[in-house]
Write an enzyme that holds these catalytic residues in place. Structure first.
Site, PDB file in Angstrom:
ATOM      1  CG  ASP A  76      10.955  -7.851   4.614  1.00 20.30           C
ATOM      2  OD1 ASP A  76       9.728  -8.088   4.641  1.00 20.30           O
ATOM      3  OD2 ASP A  76      11.522  -7.291   3.652  1.00 20.30           O
ATOM      4  CB  SER A  77       6.429  -7.545   8.273  1.00 20.40           C
ATOM      5  OG  SER A  77       6.380  -8.925   8.617  1.00 20.40           O
TER       6      SER A  77
ATOM      7  CG  ASP B 181      10.501 -11.909   3.722  1.00 24.74           C
ATOM      8  OD1 ASP B 181      10.359 -12.426   2.605  1.00 24.74           O
ATOM      9  OD2 ASP B 181       9.647 -11.158   4.252  1.00 24.74           O
TER      10      ASP B 181
ATOM     11  CE  LYS C  80       7.540 -13.273   1.807  1.00 25.47           C
ATOM     12  NZ  LYS C  80       7.853 -11.903   1.337  1.00 25.47           N
TER      13      LYS C  80
ATOM     14  CD  GLU D 267       9.352  -7.529  -0.850  1.00 30.00           C
ATOM     15  OE1 GLU D 267       9.515  -6.455  -1.463  1.00 30.00           O
ATOM     16  OE2 GLU D 267       8.988  -7.582   0.344  1.00 30.00           O
TER      17      GLU D 267
ATOM     18  CD  GLU E 136       1.976  -7.196   0.739  1.00 29.49           C
ATOM     19  OE1 GLU E 136       2.984  -7.922   0.780  1.00 29.49           O
ATOM     20  OE2 GLU E 136       1.783  -6.243   1.530  1.00 29.49           O
TER      21      GLU E 136
HETATM   22  O1  KIV Z   1       7.268  -9.519   5.528  1.00 31.16           O
HETATM   23  C1  KIV Z   1       6.155 -10.064   5.567  1.00 31.16           C
HETATM   24  O2  KIV Z   1       5.562 -10.251   6.647  1.00 31.16           O
HETATM   25  C2  KIV Z   1       5.557 -10.506   4.320  1.00 31.16           C
HETATM   26  C3  KIV Z   1       4.140 -10.983   4.339  1.00 31.16           C
HETATM   27  C4  KIV Z   1       3.224  -9.868   4.622  1.00 31.16           C
HETATM   28  C5  KIV Z   1       3.777 -11.698   3.102  1.00 31.16           C
HETATM   29  O3  KIV Z   1       6.188 -10.434   3.302  1.00 31.16           O
END
Ligand code: KIV
EC number: 2.1.2.11
Length: 281
Positions: A49-50, A88, A118, A120, A186
Site C-alpha cells: 500500500d506504499s 497489501d 498482507k 498490519e 519493520e
Molecule cells: O507497503 C509496503 O510497501 C510495505 C513494505 C514496506 C513492507 O508494507
C-alpha cells in the site's frame, strides 16, 4: 499461467519452508513493467500500500483503497511468472471483523490472482489471521512500525526500543501462532529482530530490522532512487534513476526548444504505401 493464479510461481508454503535457509529476496512492485524487472530476482513481490505515497502522491498510506490495490495487483500479476505475489490489505478493509477481512481478502485474491495477502498488526489481528488462514487465505503479517498506525504512533518511529521490545516480540509470536506464513518486521532494533527471528517458526522479512532476518524487503522505487520524498536510514540506494530521468527530460526539453528534436531519423518520408495498405517505413 492459470486464469486466477500463477501456475509456476512460488507458493506460501514454499516461502515458509525457507525459514533459516537461503535469505528470501522481496521487493515491492505496482506496475507490469516493474514486475517484469523484479520477477527473475525475487522470491516475493509485494503490491504494497506504499503505492499510495510512491505513485499517487498521498501523504500516508491511509487514503489507499481496495480498488487501488486491486488495480495495481492486476497490473503486477501480468508481469510475474516465478515470484509469489502478495497484495497489501489497505487501511479500513480488514480491521472491523474477521468477516470483513475475509470478504475483502477473497475479493483481492479472486480479482488479482494473488495467492496471499498482507495485513498490519500483531495480537489485535491474531484472531483475524486465524480466521483467514483457516479459510484458504494465506496471510503475511506485518509488525513493528506498521505505517497504517502512523497517527497512533505519532510518526514513523522505530518500534520496540527498551521495555517496548517485549510488546513487539509478543506481536510477532501471536501472528506466527495464528498461522501467518511469514512476518514483516519493520523498523525495529537489530537485536530484537534477531531475537524474534530465532524465536518464531515462520520466516521474518526485515525492513530496517536485521541481516539475521530470513529475508529482506525494500520499496523498489526507494532502492532505485526514484522516490526522493523521504530517505529512511534503512534504504540503500542501488541506483539513482531519478537523477538519470531528470537529466534525460532536461535534455529532451532543451532539444525541443532549440529545434534539434525531432531529427531527420525520427520523421517519415513520403514513400508509397505497401500492397497491404500499411505505411512503408
Ligand atoms: O507497503 C509496503 O510497501 C510495505 C513494505 C514496506 C513492507 O508494507
Amino acid at each position: 499461467m492459470s486464469a486466477t493464479g500463477q501456475a509456476r510461481a512460488l507458493t506460501p508454503p514454499a516461502i515458509s519452508a525457507r525459514k533459516g535457509k537461503t535469505p528470501l529476496v522481496c521487493l515491492t512492485a505496482y506496475t507490469t513493467p516493474v514486475a517484469r524487472l523484479v520477477d527473475p530476482h525475487c522470491d516475493v513481490v509485494l503490491v504494497g500500500d506504499s503505492v499510495g505515497m510512491v505513485l499517487h502522491g498521498l501523504p500516508s498510506t491511509l487514503g489507499v483503497t481496495l480498488e487501488m490495490m486491486i488495480m495495481h495487483g492486476q497490473a503486477v500479476r501480468r508481469g510475474l511468472e516465478r515470484a509469489l505475489m502478495v497484495v497489501d490489505m489497505p487501511f479500513g478493509s480488514y480491521e472491523e471483523s474477521s468477516e470483513q477481512a475475509f470478504r475483502n481478502a477473497a475479493r483481492v485474491m479472486a480479482e488479482t490472482g494473488s495467492a496471499a495477502v498482507k495485513l498490519e498488526g500483531g495480537e489485535a489481528m491474531a484472531e483475524t489471521i486465524r480466521f483467514l488462514t483457516g479459510r484458504g487465505v494465506p496471510v503475511m503479517a506485518h509488525v513493528g512500525l506498521t505505517p497504517q498506525a502512523v497517527n497512533a504512533f505519532g510518526g514513523y518511529r522505530v518500534q520496540g526500543r527498551g521495555e517496548d521490545a517485549e510488546r513487539i516480540r509478543r506481536e510477532a509470536l501471536a501472528v506466527a501462532e495464528a498461522g501467518a506464513f511469514a512476518v514483516v518486521l519493520e523498523k525495529v532494533p537489530e537485536p530484537l529482530a534477531r531475537r524474534i527471528t530465532e524465536e518464531v517458526a515462520i520466516p521474518t522479512i526485515g525492513i530496517g530490522a536485521s541481516p539475521a532476518c530470513d529475508g529482506q524487503i525494500l520499496v523498489v522505487d526507494d532502492m532505485l532512487g526514484l522516490f526522493g520524498d523521504f530517505r529512511p536510514k534503512f534504504v540503500k540506494r542501488y541506483a539513482e534513476l531519478g537523477n538519470a530521468a531528470s537529466a534525460a527530460i532536461a535534455a529532451y526539453a532543451r532539444e525541443v526548444r532549440e529545434g534539434r528534436f525531432p531529427a531527420a531519423e525520427h520523421v517519415f518520408g513520403d514513400k508509397p504505401k505497401t500492397v497491404s495498405g500499411g505505411e512503408a517505413a
